[in-house]
Design an enzyme around this catalytic site. Structure first.
Site, PDB file in Angstrom:
ATOM      1  N   SER A 104       0.821  -1.196   0.000  1.00 50.57           N
ATOM      2  CA  SER A 104       0.000   0.000   0.000  1.00 50.57           C
ATOM      3  C   SER A 104       0.862   1.256   0.000  1.00 50.57           C
ATOM      4  O   SER A 104       1.948   1.275   0.578  1.00 50.57           O
ATOM      5  CB  SER A 104      -0.927   0.029   1.218  1.00 50.57           C
ATOM      6  OG  SER A 104      -1.717   1.207   1.211  1.00 50.57           O
ATOM      7  N   LYS A 155      -4.594  -6.557   3.818  1.00 50.39           N
ATOM      8  CA  LYS A 155      -4.542  -5.485   2.822  1.00 50.39           C
ATOM      9  C   LYS A 155      -5.948  -5.131   2.329  1.00 50.39           C
ATOM     10  O   LYS A 155      -6.284  -3.958   2.120  1.00 50.39           O
ATOM     11  CB  LYS A 155      -3.662  -5.908   1.639  1.00 50.39           C
ATOM     12  CG  LYS A 155      -3.647  -4.936   0.448  1.00 50.39           C
ATOM     13  CD  LYS A 155      -3.181  -3.532   0.838  1.00 50.39           C
ATOM     14  CE  LYS A 155      -2.796  -2.669  -0.352  1.00 50.39           C
ATOM     15  NZ  LYS A 155      -3.839  -2.450  -1.345  1.00 50.39           N
ATOM     16  N   HIS A 195      -7.566  -3.100   4.948  1.00 50.68           N
ATOM     17  CA  HIS A 195      -6.964  -1.759   4.840  1.00 50.68           C
ATOM     18  C   HIS A 195      -7.699  -0.943   3.775  1.00 50.68           C
ATOM     19  O   HIS A 195      -8.074   0.205   3.988  1.00 50.68           O
ATOM     20  CB  HIS A 195      -5.475  -1.873   4.496  1.00 50.68           C
ATOM     21  CG  HIS A 195      -4.870  -0.603   3.940  1.00 50.68           C
ATOM     22  ND1 HIS A 195      -5.065  -0.205   2.617  1.00 50.68           N
ATOM     23  CD2 HIS A 195      -4.103   0.353   4.502  1.00 50.68           C
ATOM     24  CE1 HIS A 195      -4.446   0.943   2.411  1.00 50.68           C
ATOM     25  NE2 HIS A 195      -3.851   1.311   3.536  1.00 50.68           N
ATOM     26  N   ASN A 196      -7.911  -1.560   2.612  1.00 44.51           N
ATOM     27  CA  ASN A 196      -8.570  -0.843   1.515  1.00 44.51           C
ATOM     28  C   ASN A 196     -10.026  -0.523   1.855  1.00 44.51           C
ATOM     29  O   ASN A 196     -10.536   0.533   1.488  1.00 44.51           O
ATOM     30  CB  ASN A 196      -8.494  -1.663   0.223  1.00 44.51           C
ATOM     31  CG  ASN A 196      -7.121  -1.603  -0.410  1.00 44.51           C
ATOM     32  OD1 ASN A 196      -6.124  -1.355   0.264  1.00 44.51           O
ATOM     33  ND2 ASN A 196      -7.055  -1.836  -1.699  1.00 44.51           N
ATOM     34  N   GLU A 236      -9.993   2.339   4.053  1.00 36.17           N
ATOM     35  CA  GLU A 236      -9.684   3.490   3.190  1.00 36.17           C
ATOM     36  C   GLU A 236     -10.966   4.028   2.546  1.00 36.17           C
ATOM     37  O   GLU A 236     -11.194   5.248   2.503  1.00 36.17           O
ATOM     38  CB  GLU A 236      -8.688   3.053   2.130  1.00 36.17           C
ATOM     39  CG  GLU A 236      -8.270   4.099   1.129  1.00 36.17           C
ATOM     40  CD  GLU A 236      -7.375   3.517   0.047  1.00 36.17           C
ATOM     41  OE1 GLU A 236      -7.656   3.745  -1.138  1.00 36.17           O
ATOM     42  OE2 GLU A 236      -6.395   2.808   0.396  1.00 36.17           O
TER      43      GLU A 236
END
Length: 483
Positions: A129, A184, A187-188, A191
């Site tokens: 990232s 991940k 995380h996105n 986001e």
């Protein structure tokens, strides 16, 4: 020929930048691209005079690498990854490592890890990232897969990743098989939530308070000096201050239709699979979908009009309330994301270090913020913490934000301004902190039409009952029970 420390396949911008990053940290990198002209252009351009070995075939790539060989794929997720895995398995030796650095869906990484290991090789699926700049200057990296592969790549990954708190690397081993790509993905998803919350704060200031872009830029600049200090708040400040060629605010000239690449949707689907109420991130994904319906929205606006009730009150007071609502909602977003990681870890047998995940996100990535330090402290204090809202710091912070939070959501509703993520976060908070929800009636309904049974408040948990509600249904109950 000098042998390389690692090979990389895929010389798009992310791949090129990672190569330059690795080389700048003292590693020799062998590179290959399906379109070999890109290899030549890279070697005669950015990589000229660098410790980069160009390869025109996969056989050349293998020959250029030290054993055990480490080959990183920076190619489009999906079939291209599987195709390269097959090609590499035919060439590489037992003990060599294949690394997927793309945005692969975690079930694919689970499958690929098992498959590659069955062939005697090792596999890593690592989330990367930070975008193009992060790849070049230091990304956040989230590797998972074959645990035996970690010592082989650790020196490289921890050298090239972002650093915080006195050279602490924003990269550590996440867990088995698909754990890295799952983290991940979350995380996105977070986001998506962060970006939607910021957009709602922007729209409230624009449409309720009538603030201009430059005024809002100053607000975000102020917020970035406090607990909201983060990359996304920082770039929002800069975007709102940017002027088009005619002196108008550039942001006002951008069409209001948002794109997405699918990782937010994956996060929401995973939450449904795990039975975790990821309501804020779900709303953030749906908000992008709604934004894409531009023509329909324009037509609907003509049918229903866009009359917005004027909301009085002190402007500065409401701006401050929006700050509190944004922060409280952000806490809920991360609380939901961490609940999803905890549920998935149980389902897939991963031993996730939740404080370590927060540290990996502290630098290099899109959601990097000072706020993540508080999350790490929370899990350092209680590694078994079931929900961030129960941590003393976050509980006290949210409690203090609640009055302003309610004021902002109420103002949005009264003024006809959509605030789906903030509203969903507040509803989640109210539901999570509600001792008695109306699900007792829901269970009675399920038992009425489907004999799905229910538990009683005056009997031990785990005992199930059925009522013959109509006098005609009999005593037969469903054989299975799902909450």
């Amino acid at each position: 020929m000098k042998q390389a420390d690692i090979g990389l396949i895929g010389l798009a911008v992310m791949g090129e930048n990672l190569v330059m990053n690795m080389e700048s940290k003292g590693f020799t990198v062998a590179v290959y691209n399906r379109t070999t002209e890109k290899v030549d252009a890279f070697l005669s351009g950015r990589a000229k005079g660098k410790n980069v070995v160009g390869c025109h075939t996969l056989e050349e790539l293998k020959a250029a690498l030290k054993a055990p060989r480490k080959v990183m794929l920076m190619v489009k997720a999906g079939q291209p990854v599987d195709d390269y895995i097959e090609s590499l398995l035919a060439l590489l030796d037992p003990g060599d490592v294949i690394i997927d650095g793309g945005n692969s869906h975690f079930p694919d990484t689970i499958r690929r890890t098992a498959y590659v290991e069955s062939k005697g090789l090792l596999y890593i699926g690592t989330g990367v990232s930070g975008g193009e700049e992060g790849a070049l200057k230091g990304p956040s990296m989230m590797p998972g897969g074959s645990s035996a592969a970690w010592p082989l790549v650790k020196p490289i990954f921890q050298a090239i990743c972002a650093k915080v708190d006195g050279d602490v690397p924003c990269c550590d081993w996440v867990g088995e098989n698909g754990a890295g790509h799952f983290v991940k993905m979350v995380h996105n998803g977070i986001e998506y939530g962060d970006m939607q919350l910021i957009c709602e704060a922007y729209q409230l200031m624009r449409d309720v308070l009538g603030m201009r872009a430059k005024e809002m830029s100053e607000v975000f600049a102020e917020w970035n000096r406090g607990e909201l200090d983060s990359y996304l708040i920082e770039i929002t400040r800069d975007i709102l201050a940017y002027e088009d060629a005619d002196g108008s605010a550039m942001v006002d000239n951008i069409l209001d239709t948002a794109g997405q690449k699918g990782t937010g949707k994956w996060t929401a689907v995973a939450a449904l699979d795990e039975g975790v109420p990821l309501t804020l991130i779900g709303e953030a994904v749906f908000s992008r979908c709604l934004s894409a319906m531009k023509d329909e929205r324009v037509a609907a606006a003509k049918v229903f009009g866009q009359e917005r009730q004027a909301c009085g009150g002190d402007r500065q007071e409401l701006v401050e309330a929006i700050r509190h609502a944004l922060y409280a909602s952000k806490i809920v977003s991360y609380a939901q994301g961490y609940s999803l990681m905890r549920a998935a870890a149980k389902s897939y047998g991963w031993n996730l270090n939740y404080g370590g995940v927060a540290l990996m996100w502290r630098g290099g990535c899109i959601i990097r913020s000072v706020f993540l330090g508080k999350i790490k402290e929370a899990f350092d204090h209680d590694p078994a913490l079931s929900n961030l809202l129960l941590d003393p710091y976050f509980a006290e912070t949210v409690r203090a934000c609640v009055p302003a939070w309610r004021k902002v959501v109420s103002a949005a509703v009264a003024c006809g301004v959509p605030a789906p993520a903030m509203s969903a976060a507040l509803s989640y908070f109210d539901g999570y902190t509600c001792e008695r929800l109306p699900a007792n009636l829901l269970q009675a309904q399920r038992d009425y039409f489907g004999a799905h049974t229910y538990e009683r408040v005056d009997r031990p948990r785990g005992e199930f009952f059925h009522t013959n509600w109509t006098g005609e249904g009999g005593d037969t109950a469903a054989s299975t029970y799902n909450v």
